[in-house]
Design a protein around this motif. Structure first.
Motif, PDB file in Angstrom:
ATOM      1  N   GLU A 127       0.822  -1.205   0.000  1.00  0.00           N
ATOM      2  CA  GLU A 127       0.000   0.000   0.000  1.00  0.00           C
ATOM      3  C   GLU A 127       0.859   1.260   0.000  1.00  0.00           C
ATOM      4  OE1 GLU A 127      -0.369  -2.575   2.027  1.00  0.00           O
ATOM      5  OE2 GLU A 127      -2.236  -3.421   1.227  1.00  0.00           O
ATOM      6  N   GLN A 128       1.937   1.251   0.768  1.00  0.00           N
ATOM      7  CA  GLN A 128       2.826   2.412   0.798  1.00  0.00           C
ATOM      8  C   GLN A 128       3.428   2.675  -0.582  1.00  0.00           C
ATOM      9  OE1 GLN A 128       5.092   0.802   4.265  1.00  0.00           O
ATOM     10  NE2 GLN A 128       5.293   2.962   4.836  1.00  0.00           N
ATOM     11  N   LEU A 129       3.913   1.626  -1.210  1.00  0.00           N
ATOM     12  CA  LEU A 129       4.556   1.787  -2.512  1.00  0.00           C
ATOM     13  C   LEU A 129       3.569   2.248  -3.574  1.00  0.00           C
ATOM     14  CD1 LEU A 129       7.070  -1.190  -2.843  1.00  0.00           C
ATOM     15  CD2 LEU A 129       7.572   1.239  -2.657  1.00  0.00           C
ATOM     16  N   ILE A 130       2.390   1.691  -3.568  1.00  0.00           N
ATOM     17  CA  ILE A 130       1.394   2.069  -4.575  1.00  0.00           C
ATOM     18  C   ILE A 130       0.974   3.522  -4.382  1.00  0.00           C
ATOM     19  CG2 ILE A 130      -0.980   1.656  -5.345  1.00  0.00           C
ATOM     20  CD1 ILE A 130      -0.452  -1.342  -4.728  1.00  0.00           C
ATOM     21  N   ALA A 131       0.766   3.927  -3.122  1.00  0.00           N
ATOM     22  CA  ALA A 131       0.381   5.317  -2.842  1.00  0.00           C
ATOM     23  C   ALA A 131       1.474   6.283  -3.285  1.00  0.00           C
ATOM     24  CB  ALA A 131       0.091   5.489  -1.356  1.00  0.00           C
ATOM     25  N   ALA A 132       2.725   5.952  -3.008  1.00  0.00           N
ATOM     26  CA  ALA A 132       3.835   6.830  -3.393  1.00  0.00           C
ATOM     27  C   ALA A 132       3.978   6.905  -4.910  1.00  0.00           C
ATOM     28  CB  ALA A 132       5.133   6.326  -2.765  1.00  0.00           C
ATOM     29  N   THR A 133       3.822   5.774  -5.570  1.00  0.00           N
ATOM     30  CA  THR A 133       3.945   5.749  -7.034  1.00  0.00           C
ATOM     31  C   THR A 133       2.841   6.574  -7.684  1.00  0.00           C
ATOM     32  OG1 THR A 133       4.945   3.548  -6.916  1.00  0.00           O
ATOM     33  CG2 THR A 133       4.120   4.261  -9.064  1.00  0.00           C
ATOM     34  N   GLU A 134       1.632   6.490  -7.155  1.00  0.00           N
ATOM     35  CA  GLU A 134       0.533   7.288  -7.703  1.00  0.00           C
ATOM     36  C   GLU A 134       0.823   8.776  -7.564  1.00  0.00           C
ATOM     37  OE1 GLU A 134      -2.901   5.858  -5.641  1.00  0.00           O
ATOM     38  OE2 GLU A 134      -3.242   4.211  -7.056  1.00  0.00           O
ATOM     39  N   LEU A 135       1.399   9.180  -6.443  1.00  0.00           N
ATOM     40  CA  LEU A 135       1.774  10.586  -6.266  1.00  0.00           C
ATOM     41  C   LEU A 135       2.807  11.005  -7.309  1.00  0.00           C
ATOM     42  CD1 LEU A 135       2.134  10.938  -2.380  1.00  0.00           C
ATOM     43  CD2 LEU A 135       0.419  12.036  -3.835  1.00  0.00           C
ATOM     44  N   ALA A 136       3.801  10.151  -7.524  1.00  0.00           N
ATOM     45  CA  ALA A 136       4.854  10.475  -8.490  1.00  0.00           C
ATOM     46  C   ALA A 136       4.288  10.592  -9.904  1.00  0.00           C
ATOM     47  CB  ALA A 136       5.943   9.407  -8.444  1.00  0.00           C
ATOM     48  N   LEU A 137       3.345   9.749 -10.241  1.00  0.00           N
ATOM     49  CA  LEU A 137       2.780   9.762 -11.588  1.00  0.00           C
ATOM     50  C   LEU A 137       1.878  10.968 -11.827  1.00  0.00           C
ATOM     51  CD1 LEU A 137       1.949   5.958 -12.007  1.00  0.00           C
ATOM     52  CD2 LEU A 137       3.769   7.236 -13.147  1.00  0.00           C
ATOM     53  N   THR A 138       1.278  11.497 -10.764  1.00  0.00           N
ATOM     54  CA  THR A 138       0.388  12.658 -10.937  1.00  0.00           C
ATOM     55  C   THR A 138       1.151  13.979 -10.968  1.00  0.00           C
ATOM     56  OG1 THR A 138      -0.005  12.797  -8.560  1.00  0.00           O
ATOM     57  CG2 THR A 138      -1.575  11.511  -9.845  1.00  0.00           C
ATOM     58  N   ALA A 139       2.428  13.955 -10.611  1.00  0.00           N
ATOM     59  CA  ALA A 139       3.203  15.203 -10.568  1.00  0.00           C
ATOM     60  C   ALA A 139       3.271  15.860 -11.944  1.00  0.00           C
ATOM     61  CB  ALA A 139       4.606  14.924 -10.030  1.00  0.00           C
ATOM     62  N   LYS A 140       3.402  15.064 -12.975  1.00  0.00           N
ATOM     63  CA  LYS A 140       3.506  15.612 -14.331  1.00  0.00           C
ATOM     64  C   LYS A 140       2.207  16.293 -14.739  1.00  0.00           C
ATOM     65  CE  LYS A 140       5.830  14.191 -18.575  1.00  0.00           C
ATOM     66  NZ  LYS A 140       6.440  13.045 -19.273  1.00  0.00           N
ATOM     67  N   ARG A 141       1.092  15.734 -14.310  1.00  0.00           N
ATOM     68  CA  ARG A 141      -0.196  16.352 -14.624  1.00  0.00           C
ATOM     69  C   ARG A 141      -0.332  17.701 -13.916  1.00  0.00           C
ATOM     70  NH1 ARG A 141      -3.289  12.459 -12.946  1.00  0.00           N
ATOM     71  NH2 ARG A 141      -3.154  11.310 -14.897  1.00  0.00           N
ATOM     72  N   GLN A 142       0.202  17.793 -12.711  1.00  0.00           N
ATOM     73  CA  GLN A 142       0.149  19.064 -11.985  1.00  0.00           C
ATOM     74  C   GLN A 142       0.964  20.134 -12.710  1.00  0.00           C
ATOM     75  OE1 GLN A 142       1.600  17.607  -8.168  1.00  0.00           O
ATOM     76  NE2 GLN A 142      -0.396  17.977  -7.262  1.00  0.00           N
ATOM     77  N   GLU A 201       7.875  20.377  -4.173  1.00  0.00           N
ATOM     78  CA  GLU A 201       7.724  20.592  -2.731  1.00  0.00           C
ATOM     79  C   GLU A 201       6.471  19.894  -2.215  1.00  0.00           C
ATOM     80  OE1 GLU A 201      10.037  24.899  -2.248  1.00  0.00           O
ATOM     81  OE2 GLU A 201       7.840  24.839  -2.388  1.00  0.00           O
ATOM     82  N   GLY A 202       5.382  19.974  -2.990  1.00  0.00           N
ATOM     83  CA  GLY A 202       4.161  19.287  -2.586  1.00  0.00           C
ATOM     84  C   GLY A 202       4.342  17.782  -2.558  1.00  0.00           C
ATOM     85  N   LEU A 203       5.042  17.254  -3.561  1.00  0.00           N
ATOM     86  CA  LEU A 203       5.312  15.814  -3.606  1.00  0.00           C
ATOM     87  C   LEU A 203       6.148  15.394  -2.404  1.00  0.00           C
ATOM     88  CD1 LEU A 203       5.324  13.060  -5.042  1.00  0.00           C
ATOM     89  CD2 LEU A 203       7.289  13.856  -6.383  1.00  0.00           C
TER      90      LEU A 203
END
Length: 337
Positions: free
Chosen positions: A296-311, A323-325
């Motif tokens: 769960e930790q890894l999946i949550a972190a990976t999802e954050l990393a993948l959404t950074a480009k969209r931001q 900084e938000g990431l």
């Protein structure tokens, strides 16, 4: 000048299955009115789009292949065919006025024949209003018209566009063959290993090669601190990372590298294709981290990393995105701090 032979040869090497599939689709007259060609840089999207154009307009088809020498093929290779309309970003975006031009062309009859083809390069760079204005054509095509939307970043496309086109995924090129190709171009093995996770293009790889080692080292220091909840990782964003990614292209590569780091973690954690790691030089350290965290930790972190480009595409500054990431990663990995 690109030729049919070079398009076909490139596709035969890069995407033979897709080339064969579109030979069959066109031969059976089953070409759809709108496709989204999605894959990383260098995976073959432009080559397939131009091969399709030549296949549709060629005067002398031979065994399902355009001849490459007729007037139609030559004009397509030169980008001067009046019934093939191409749009590319002006600066960083495809703007509404460019799409208005497309829409006007959609409503016109072909100049020389009974078919028109539209190629939209870097389609993910359409503004939201520009993309929305295309929906009417995609939903209600008129006449013998086909649109090919090309993207290297499908996650930035509007869901409404994706749902109304036939999405063709261009798989990454064979990792071993790509590694060899990059090394033959003079790129060091470690750099080649990272670059093959970012691009299939030798040209793009060579452009990034000089900058990559310094960026990768700074990124690793930030990553190592961030997953430990170390406050220095927040400072490292402004002090180190922002200074290394001053323009939009380098910022996108930096975010791709961050996503690749977390994808490496997932691959090691679930023991999947570890020979294809982007950050293979840090495999020992990454493997140690994966042993300490949950799925769960890894999946949550990976999802954050993948959404950074969209931001970043939503006009949030690169520094604010990182900084938000960083702040969001700390609590995910707090049990390991």
């Amino acid at each position: 000048m690109a030729t049919t032979e070079s398009f076909a040869q490139t596709l035969a090497a890069k995407q033979p299955r897709l080339l064969a599939a579109f030979k069959h689709i066109i031969a059976q007259n089953h070409l759809a009115h709108a496709y989204l060609f999605a894959g990383m840089e260098g995976a073959g999207q432009p080559e397939l789009a131009h091969w399709i154009a030549q296949r549709l307009f060629c005067l002398h088809i031979n065994d399902g292949e355009p001849d490459g020498t007729c007037e139609e093929c030559v004009r397509i290779a030169n980008g001067s065919h009046p019934d093939i309309v191409t749009v590319a970003p002006e600066g960083q975006r495809i703007h509404v006025d460019q799409v208005r031009y497309l829409k006007a062309e959609f409503s016109k009859s072909a100049v020389e024949g009974n078919r028109k083809l539209f190629i939209i390069n870097d389609a993910e760079k359409m503004t939201a209003s520009a993309a929305n204005s295309l929906l009417k054509f995609i939903e209600e095509p008129s006449g013998n018209v086909t649109a090919l939307l090309l993207t290297t970043n499908k996650q930035l496309m509007l869901p409404t566009i994706i749902s109304r086109t036939q999405v063709i995924e261009f798989p990454p090129l064979n990792a071993q063959a790509l590694q060899q190709t990059f090394e033959q171009a003079g790129i060091a093995p470690n750099q080649a290993q990272m670059l093959r996770g970012l691009t299939n293009s030798v040209t793009q790889a060579l452009l990034a090669d000089d900058w990559l080692p310094q960026a990768a080292q700074a990124l690793w220091r930030w990553f190592d601190q961030a997953v430990k909840g170390d406050p220095r990782s927040f400072v490292a964003v402004q002090v180190n990372l922002v200074g290394l990614a001053k323009d939009a292209d380098h910022q996108l590569v930096m975010l791709d590298l961050i996503a690749a780091l977390f994808q490496d973690l997932l691959q090691l954690h679930f023991e999947v294709a570890t020979t294809a790691l982007t950050f293979g030089q840090y495999q020992k350290e990454l493997a140690g981290l994966t042993a300490e965290v949950s799925d769960e930790q890894l999946i949550a972190a990976t999802e954050l990393a993948l959404t950074a480009k969209r931001q970043l595409a939503s006009n949030i500054s690169f520094q604010n995105v990182l900084e938000g990431l960083t702040l969001k990663l700390w609590p995910i990995f707090q049990t390991n701090a």
